[in-house]
Design an enzyme around this catalytic site. Structure first.
Site, mmCIF file in Angstrom:
data_model
loop_
_atom_site.group_PDB
_atom_site.id
_atom_site.type_symbol
_atom_site.label_atom_id
_atom_site.label_comp_id
_atom_site.label_asym_id
_atom_site.label_seq_id
_atom_site.Cartn_x
_atom_site.Cartn_y
_atom_site.Cartn_z
ATOM 1 C CD GLN A 78 -2.930 0.641 2.335
ATOM 2 O OE1 GLN A 78 -3.702 -0.201 2.856
ATOM 3 N NE2 GLN A 78 -3.958 2.055 2.506
ATOM 4 C CG PHE A 79 2.158 4.383 -3.524
ATOM 5 C CD1 PHE A 79 1.624 5.601 -3.345
ATOM 6 C CD2 PHE A 79 0.577 2.660 -3.881
ATOM 7 C CE1 PHE A 79 0.504 5.664 -4.523
ATOM 8 C CE2 PHE A 79 -0.126 4.144 -5.086
ATOM 9 C CZ PHE A 79 -0.458 5.326 -4.955
ATOM 10 C CB THR A 80 -1.903 6.001 -0.197
ATOM 11 O OG1 THR A 80 -2.512 4.040 0.413
ATOM 12 C CG2 THR A 80 -2.078 4.956 -1.201
#
Length: 145
Positions: A78-80
Site C-alpha cells: 500500500q504505497f499510500t
C-alpha cells in the site's frame, strides 16, 4: 518502511473479482515503502511484525505474538501509507518509494516472511485490490522502521 498492522479474525484480497489471498485469525499488514528503505529496513520491520505482541494470553493481556498463536499473516502493498499529507487536501507521493524499489522490497519482505513463518499470503503489487477484513478488537498499530 511502514506497516499498518491489524489483528484480524479473517481477511481476504480480491483482484478483478477473484480472491487472490485469504487468511483466518492472524495479522493483516499493509506495507508502505519509502525512498530510503532497503533490505535491512525490510528485515527489521518484518521482525517487528512477526514478534509484535498483540494477541491475548490466558489473562487477557496482549502478550502473545503471531507465531505463539499459530496465526496467519497477510501482507498487502500500500504505497499510500508513505504519502505526504502535511499540506493541502490532496496527498503527495514524493515521500513514497519508486514502483521499482517498492516492488523489490515488498517481494523481499514476502520471501523473508515465508522463511520465518508458516502461513503467509500476499496481495498483488501494483494491482487495484479490494481488501475485506474483520478487525478483532479493533486492534490496529502503526509500525515504522
Amino acid at each position: 518502511m511502514i506497516a499498518l498492522l491489524q489483528r484480524v479474525l479473517e481477511a481476504e484480497v480480491r483482484v478483478e473479482g477473484a480472491v487472490v489471498a485469504s487468511i483466518r485469525r492472524g495479522l493483516l499488514a499493509f506495507i508502505g515503502v519509502r525512498p530510503d528503505d532497503d533490505a535491512t529496513t525490510a528485515q527489521k520491520l518484518l521482525g517487528k511484525v512477526l514478534k509484535y505482541r498483540v494477541f491475548a494470553d490466558e489473562r487477557g493481556k496482549m502478550n502473545l505474538n503471531l507465531g505463539q498463536i499459530n496465526g496467519d499473516l497477510l501482507l498487502v502493498p500500500q504505497f499510500t501509507l508513505a504519502a505526504d499529507t502535511r499540506h493541502g487536501l490532496r496527498p503527495g507521493f514524493s515521500t513514497a518509494a519508486s514502483p521499482e524499489l517498492g516492488r523489490r522490497l515488498f517481494e523481499e519482505l514476502i520471501a523473508a516472511a515465508r522463511t520465518q513463518h508458516l502461513r503467509v499470503e500476499c496481495g498483488v503489487f501494483g494491482a487495484h485490490m479490494q481488501v475485506a477484513l474483520v478487525n478483532d478488537g479493533p486492534v490496529t498499530f502503526w509500525l515504522e522502521e
